[in-house]
Design a protein around this motif. Structure first.
Motif, PDB file in Angstrom:
ATOM      1  N   GLY A 193       0.856  -1.186   0.000  1.00 16.21           N
ATOM      2  CA  GLY A 193       0.000   0.000   0.000  1.00 16.21           C
ATOM      3  C   GLY A 193       0.891   1.234   0.000  1.00 16.21           C
ATOM      4  O   GLY A 193       1.651   1.445   0.944  1.00 16.21           O
ATOM      5  N   ILE A 194       0.785   2.039  -1.062  1.00 14.30           N
ATOM      6  CA  ILE A 194       1.711   3.150  -1.224  1.00 14.30           C
ATOM      7  C   ILE A 194       1.579   4.153  -0.089  1.00 14.30           C
ATOM      8  O   ILE A 194       0.472   4.551   0.260  1.00 14.30           O
ATOM      9  N   GLY A 195       2.711   4.548   0.486  1.00  5.24           N
ATOM     10  CA  GLY A 195       2.696   5.541   1.548  1.00  5.24           C
ATOM     11  C   GLY A 195       2.673   4.937   2.938  1.00  5.24           C
ATOM     12  O   GLY A 195       2.739   5.657   3.928  1.00  5.24           O
ATOM     13  N   SER A 196       2.574   3.610   3.037  1.00  3.44           N
ATOM     14  CA  SER A 196       2.487   2.990   4.347  1.00  3.44           C
ATOM     15  C   SER A 196       3.794   2.292   4.713  1.00  3.44           C
ATOM     16  O   SER A 196       4.199   1.337   4.058  1.00  3.44           O
ATOM     17  N   VAL A 197       4.478   2.771   5.747  1.00  2.00           N
ATOM     18  CA  VAL A 197       5.740   2.177   6.166  1.00  2.00           C
ATOM     19  C   VAL A 197       5.483   0.797   6.776  1.00  2.00           C
ATOM     20  O   VAL A 197       6.202  -0.168   6.518  1.00  2.00           O
TER      21      VAL A 197
END
Lengths: 309, 251, 318
Positions: free
Chosen positions: A238-242
């Motif tokens: 999920g883009i943006g999720s560390v």
């Protein structure tokens, strides 16, 4: 301890180690994307810079510590240089701009490395203290260096977690990732924040690269393959999720390692002849992409998309 | 009582902790112009998105012309005859007015895999498109690029595009947004004409327009239906006056 | 006739005259070079259909070229030499791959789409490396060109060259028809505002997927031609660097013009040819040029040549 168990533990450690290196790469990518909304194809170049600097400084000085510091510092500086000279001008552009500009940067970096260090692979030594094997259990000794990668990687992941979730900088990063206008309203200075985030991502990529150096080949373009695997990680996570990047990186690390280790014997036990020898490598190389396809089919936004608002 | 064309039953949607629409019931009778009003943040935009299929419902049901539409995608609802316009003008600026409307004709007649015949000179697209432009008073601007049209003209074009899909019902999301009084008056006249032929659900801020046009009005406040009734009922309801219209409004 | 079509005709005419020039200047190598140029022009043209017209940034287009080329290579390896098998098979294989990749990646958009197409492209690269039966890392040599009997002898470079040019010209013509058709206009409208087209009742996914498959199929055809030119296929055909090159050709030439990608292929491969003669580090120069294009001008060569009129004074379409 049966041979099967030993093999399983050993491959699990390999998977963990690979996953952690992917995480260090993917974390930088996903942060940069989350905060600046930029796709950075040149992230693999920072990985390469870290590896080359560390390996050559270590070889020249004999001090691994000096090599590590140079590698991280060098990657960070190159990252900041990218940010200041190129990225700042294209934040407002579309994704196509980002892709083309960073593709250009990648071409330049690969060639500069080739000019300085030559086209052939550079030897990266394992530091003296970590050269041996560690007896983990009866029948299983594991390279100390790889264990060190796992430990360092987990520590960095922990630090990153604290940084993102517990500090003011982290709060600003999270705010920017989910709501740009709100972050601006909070008085976040975009210019400084962007440079810091970019530098942070670059440092992580450099660290990943320099740790990988003794394990994989140090060659021009070494970062490219890792880069694309990191994309798979970011997309699945999920883009943006560390947090998503961490879990997805481990997933990919395990699936890829297990596929390469166990598909051949599995197929050999199911089919006669040399089917396994021919099919197993191909299937193993497809495995993570198939995983990505399945994840995206059911969850186009990835497994752990960042919470918005 | 006339037939109910569009019916929403107990429609709800939450975003995280925020309730955007809270068990909304709405019946739009065939042949009427039904308006939805409410202060900012009342959930009007969410409701439009739910009715048009852009947002999934958390719970509730929507039926249209006697058919359950709850699970249909946006394009399927449009094909069934429930077609929406947008608050933010979203025509294609690189195409002419006529080409924009022709796209809408194309959406209705269903032959968009044709990839040989030039579409711009296709009379079966162009003629109905021109008719729709004529209806909204844009016939003279048919071959102008949309980028060069005035704001009011673009809004009228939006409506022409909806008409071109041969809808059963129009779902108009703040068609007067950003318009000056002159353009608004023109649009009110157009809508008054259209309501003879179509069922219309109108979401609008402009109270004068709403009270001039609407047969029925639903007042939304905080994601809930406060009241549904005739313009007279709404105008005189003390709760509405207090919660929304304020002193002297709507007169 | 509009200027884009005139430019396209002039470009094709220029390419058709290359063998004459090669003969006049006694540089037979030019035919080989420009056959390559024309083949990449076909691939770039296929990318322009989805990139320029539908706004889909596919960063994995080299996989279709690679699949087309490998189809010819693998069929030849198994002793099947008929061109009437090679070419349809190459097109079908790449179209099927595009169908599968498109069906997954078109569920997403924007940066997700870029990363996913890139990853799938790289999947082709690693797959080709891992299959040792067909040469693995070393690639696969092809004994001879696709066999069309005595009618069309592809081992004659002149015949082959003009076949490629004819295909390119035909595809340009088809392309112009397509982008001005119902389907083409819809694609352009989707690029601008997909949500709006959805609300009008278009199942936009289907149309994007159709465009994606057409694009992949044409790119596969380019791959089959390339295999016939080089008589060698290798995984590097599918490396992401190749996909990036195709993007650069489209951008440098001018997106959404059809003739732009052809010009882009000419510029890019000529530049590569010249630079490679000067320095082994030519990719760095290309990288720098690319940066300059992004930072300072993106309308591409076709954009400059056609010097489009401003929006306001555009003529009505009849």
């Amino acid at each position: 301890m049966s041979a099967g168990t030993v093999l399983l533990v050993e491959q699990s450690l390999n998977g963990l180690q690979f996953g952690i290196m992917l995480f260090l790469m993917a974390a930088g990518l996903t942060l940069v994307f989350g905060v600046m909304n930029v796709v950075n194809l040149a992230h693999g170049s920072l990985y390469m810079v870290g590896a080359y600097l560390c390996a050559s400084v270590f070889a020249a000085s004999g001090s691994f510590l000096l090599g590590v510091s140079t590698g991280i510092a060098g990657a960070t500086l190159v990252g900041i240089l990218f940010e200041v000279t190129v990225f700042r001008r294209i934040y407002d552009g579309d994704h196509l701009d980002h892709v083309l500009a960073t593709f250009g940067l990648t071409l330049i970096c690969n060639e500069v490395v080739r000019m300085i260090w030559g086209p052939t692979a550079l030897f990266a030594a394992v530091p003296q203290g970590l050269a041996g094997q560690v007896q983990l259990m009866p029948g299983l000794s594991y390279p100390a260096y790889r264990l060190a990668i796992i430990v360092v990687g987990l520590m960095v992941a922990g630090l990153l977690y604290v940084l993102v979730n517990r500090t003011r900088l982290g709060m600003v990063i999270r705010a920017s990732a989910s709501n740009r206008t709100m972050a601006a309203a909070l008085g976040v200075n975009d210019v400084v924040l962007y440079t810091i985030v970019f530098g942070l991502g670059a440092a992580l990529a450099g660290l990943s690269g320099l740790m990988a150096a003794p394990v994989f080949a140090v060659t021009p373009g070494m970062g490219d393959n890792v880069l694309i695997l990191s994309f798979v990680v970011v997309v699945i996570g999920g883009i943006g999720s560390v947090r998503g990047a961490f879990l997805a990186a481990l997933l990919i690390g395990f699936v890829d390692t297990f596929g390469r280790a166990f598909l051949r014997p599995l197929l050999a036990s199911l089919f006669a002849g040399n089917v396994a020898d021919n099919a197993a490598p191909a299937m193993a190389s497809l495995l993570i992409y198939a995983l990505m396809a399945v994840v995206l089919f059911f969850r186009p936004q990835g497994l752990f998309p960042p919470r918005t608002r | 009582m006339a037939d109910v064309l569009l019916s929403a039953q107990k429609v709800s949607k939450r975003f995280g902790g925020i309730v955007a629409s809270d068990v909304i019931d709405l019946d739009v009778e065939a042949g009427t112009l039904h308006a939805i009003i409410g202060p900012n943040g009342a959930g009007k935009t969410t409701l439009v998105a739910q009715l048009s299929g852009e947002l999934r419902l958390d719970s509730g049901e929507i039926s249209f012309a006697g058919r359950d539409m709850t699970r249909l995608a946006m394009h399927e609802r449009a094909q069934a005859g429930l077609v929406r316009s947008f608050q933010i003008t979203s025509v294609v600026p690189q195409l002419t007015a006529c080409e924009n409307v022709a796209l809408a004709v194309q959406a209705h007649d269903g032959h968009s895999f044709r990839c040989w015949k030039p579409a711009r000179s296709d009379a079966s697209l162009r003629d109905p498109a021109l008719a729709c432009l004529n209806e909204v008073g844009l016939a003279a601007k048919a071959d102008r690029l949309v980028g060069s049209l005035a704001h009011g003209e673009k809004r009228a074009l939006e409506i022409a595009m909806v008409l071109a899909t041969r809808p059963k019902m129009l779902l108009l999301d703040e068609p007067m947004a950003g318009m000056g009084p002159e353009d608004s008056a023109r649009l009110v006249a157009l809508l008054a004409k259209l309501k003879q032929r179509f069922t219309i659900l109108l979401i609008e801020h402009d109270m004068d327009a709403v009270f001039a046009l609407a047969d029925r009005i639903t007042v939304l406040v905080y994601g809930r239906v406060m009241l549904t009734g005739s313009p007279g009922d709404v105008r005189t309801d003390p709760k509405v006056r207090e919660a929304y219209l304020g002193e002297g409004a709507g007169s | 006739m509009d200027r884009t079509k005139v430019l396209a005709m002039l470009t094709v005419l220029g390419l058709a005259l290359v063998p004459v020039a090669a003969w006049a200047f006694d540089e037979p190598f030019w035919i080989d070079l420009f056959a390559r140029v024309a083949i990449f022009a076909i691939a770039a043209l296929s990318l322009d259909l989805i990139l320029g017209f539908a706004g889909l940034v596919s960063f994995g287009h080299a996989i279709y070229m690679g699949l087309g080329a490998y189809t010819v290579g693998i069929l030849s390896y198994h002793g099947i030499t008929a061109g009437l098998v090679h070419f349809p098979a190459a097109i079908v294989v790449s179209a099927l791959a595009a169908l599968m990749i498109g069906a997954i990646s078109l569920r997403t958009s924007g940066v997700f789409f870029i990363m996913i197409t890139l990853a799938f492209g790289q999947m082709g690269y690693f797959l080709a490396i891992s299959i040792n039966a067909y040469g693995g890392d070393d690639g696969l040599s092809i004994n001879r060109q696709s066999d069309f009997g005595s009618l069309l002898r592809l081992d004659d470079l002149h015949v082959f060259y003009y076949l490629v040019i004819v295909i390119l010209a035909a595809l340009l013509w088809l392309g112009f028809r397509l982008v001005n058709s119902r389907f083409g206009l819809l694609l352009q409208a989707i690029r601008f505002n997909e949500r709006r087209m959805n609300a009008l009742g278009f199942p936009t996914f289907r149309y994007k997927l159709a465009a994606f498959v057409i694009s992949g199929a044409v790119c596969g055809l380019a791959g089959a031609l390339l295999a016939n030119l080089t008589l060698f296929v290798s995984p590097s055909l599918m490396h992401w660097f190749r996909s990036g090159e195709l993007l650069v050709m489209v951008i440098a030439g001018g997106m959404a013009t059809l003739v732009g990608p052809v010009l882009g292929a000419i510029i890019y491969l000529m530049l590569e040819h010249v630079l490679a003669g000067l320095t082994v580090h030519w990719p760095a120069v290309l990288g720098a040029i690319l940066l300059l294009i992004v930072l300072f001008g993106k309308q591409g060569l076709a954009g400059i040549l056609l010097a489009r009129k401003k929006v306001k004074e555009a003529k009505p379409h009849g």
